[in-house]
Design a protein around this motif. Structure first.
Motif, PDB file in Angstrom:
ATOM      1  N   UNK A   9      43.411  16.936  14.218  1.00  0.00           N
ATOM      2  CA  UNK A   9      42.990  17.419  12.906  1.00  0.00           C
ATOM      3  C   UNK A   9      41.470  17.475  12.917  1.00  0.00           C
ATOM      4  N   UNK A  10      40.939  18.628  12.600  1.00  0.00           N
ATOM      5  CA  UNK A  10      39.486  18.807  12.512  1.00  0.00           C
ATOM      6  C   UNK A  10      39.124  18.871  11.036  1.00  0.00           C
ATOM      7  N   UNK A  11      38.267  17.936  10.625  1.00  0.00           N
ATOM      8  CA  UNK A  11      37.884  17.834   9.211  1.00  0.00           C
ATOM      9  C   UNK A  11      36.384  18.055   9.103  1.00  0.00           C
ATOM     10  N   UNK A  12      36.001  19.040   8.306  1.00  0.00           N
ATOM     11  CA  UNK A  12      34.598  19.384   8.143  1.00  0.00           C
ATOM     12  C   UNK A  12      34.005  18.622   6.964  1.00  0.00           C
ATOM     13  N   UNK A  13      33.041  17.747   7.261  1.00  0.00           N
ATOM     14  CA  UNK A  13      32.308  17.054   6.215  1.00  0.00           C
ATOM     15  C   UNK A  13      31.031  17.803   5.913  1.00  0.00           C
ATOM     16  N   UNK A  14      30.198  17.213   5.084  1.00  0.00           N
ATOM     17  CA  UNK A  14      28.939  17.889   4.725  1.00  0.00           C
ATOM     18  C   UNK A  14      28.026  18.089   5.934  1.00  0.00           C
ATOM     19  N   UNK A  26      40.992  21.370   6.200  1.00  0.00           N
ATOM     20  CA  UNK A  26      41.445  20.762   7.454  1.00  0.00           C
ATOM     21  C   UNK A  26      42.069  21.820   8.351  1.00  0.00           C
ATOM     22  N   UNK A  27      41.817  21.690   9.662  1.00  0.00           N
ATOM     23  CA  UNK A  27      42.447  22.554  10.648  1.00  0.00           C
ATOM     24  C   UNK A  27      43.241  21.683  11.586  1.00  0.00           C
ATOM     25  N   UNK A  28      44.512  21.991  11.731  1.00  0.00           N
ATOM     26  CA  UNK A  28      45.421  21.229  12.596  1.00  0.00           C
ATOM     27  C   UNK A  28      45.643  22.038  13.854  1.00  0.00           C
ATOM     28  N   UNK A  29      45.379  21.403  14.997  1.00  0.00           N
ATOM     29  CA  UNK A  29      45.569  22.053  16.297  1.00  0.00           C
ATOM     30  C   UNK A  29      46.718  21.379  17.026  1.00  0.00           C
ATOM     31  N   UNK A  30      47.722  22.159  17.418  1.00  0.00           N
ATOM     32  CA  UNK A  30      48.863  21.649  18.167  1.00  0.00           C
ATOM     33  C   UNK A  30      48.834  22.301  19.542  1.00  0.00           C
ATOM     34  N   UNK A  31      48.778  21.479  20.593  1.00  0.00           N
ATOM     35  CA  UNK A  31      48.759  22.028  21.962  1.00  0.00           C
ATOM     36  C   UNK A  31      50.159  22.330  22.423  1.00  0.00           C
ATOM     37  N   UNK A  70      40.091  28.264  -2.205  1.00  0.00           N
ATOM     38  CA  UNK A  70      39.378  27.314  -1.360  1.00  0.00           C
ATOM     39  C   UNK A  70      40.246  26.118  -1.000  1.00  0.00           C
ATOM     40  N   UNK A  71      41.378  25.972  -1.646  1.00  0.00           N
ATOM     41  CA  UNK A  71      42.270  24.847  -1.391  1.00  0.00           C
ATOM     42  C   UNK A  71      43.291  25.231  -0.324  1.00  0.00           C
ATOM     43  N   UNK A  72      42.817  25.388   0.904  1.00  0.00           N
ATOM     44  CA  UNK A  72      43.697  25.804   1.990  1.00  0.00           C
ATOM     45  C   UNK A  72      43.516  24.899   3.198  1.00  0.00           C
ATOM     46  N   UNK A  73      44.517  24.936   4.063  1.00  0.00           N
ATOM     47  CA  UNK A  73      44.471  24.273   5.367  1.00  0.00           C
ATOM     48  C   UNK A  73      44.888  25.302   6.406  1.00  0.00           C
ATOM     49  N   UNK A  74      44.621  24.995   7.659  1.00  0.00           N
ATOM     50  CA  UNK A  74      44.948  25.904   8.747  1.00  0.00           C
ATOM     51  C   UNK A  74      45.767  25.145   9.791  1.00  0.00           C
TER      52      UNK A  74
END
Length: 130
Positions: A91-96, A125-130, A47-51
């Motif tokens: 950076x897209x961060x999902x809270x509760x 966290x999901x990092x989006x690079x255009x 569960x300790x991952x980032x994208x």
């Protein structure tokens, strides 16, 4: 999330300590084994991952290291591709109850102008690079 053991059945592991999972597993095994001796250890915290997605050399899912920052995650993904727009990394961060979006001008991070923009990452966290 769960552990499946033939005699004990399905044991919920998510949100529990290893000691709590050990106790649950031992209790489930008592009808079948006298004084069950159970050891539970975490091999990999999945569960300790980032994208990292988009214009990086190797997009994908990466393990989150402790105290990892945006610049380190981009390096894990092989760096920005030649067509990447470093001025608008999101950076897209999902809270509760909500999704927080953070936009970073990564050029300032690379040039050392704004070290505060090198955001500390959290799991998921999901990092989006255009």
């Amino acid at each position: 999330g769960t552990i499946m053991e033939p005699l004990a059945g399905r044991i919920q592991a998510a949100g529990k300590t290893t000691a709590e999972v050990q106790d649950s597993l031992a209790k489930s095994l008592k009808p079948f084994v006298d004084n069950p001796n159970v050891t539970v250890r975490v091999v990999e915290a999945r569960s300790q991952v980032i994208f990292v997605q988009g214009s990086v050399r190797s997009p994908g899912k990466f393990p989150l290291q402790s105290d990892e920052y945006l610049s380190q995650a981009i390096a894990q993904a092989g760096g920005l591709s030649e067509f990447a727009d470093a001025s608008k990394i999101r950076i897209e961060r999902h809270g509760r109850d909500k999704i927080e979006e953070i936009t970073v001008d990564y050029r300032d991070v690379k040039e050392g102008k704004d070290t505060a923009a090198d955001i500390r990452l959290v799991k998921g966290d999901t990092i989006f690079v255009k």
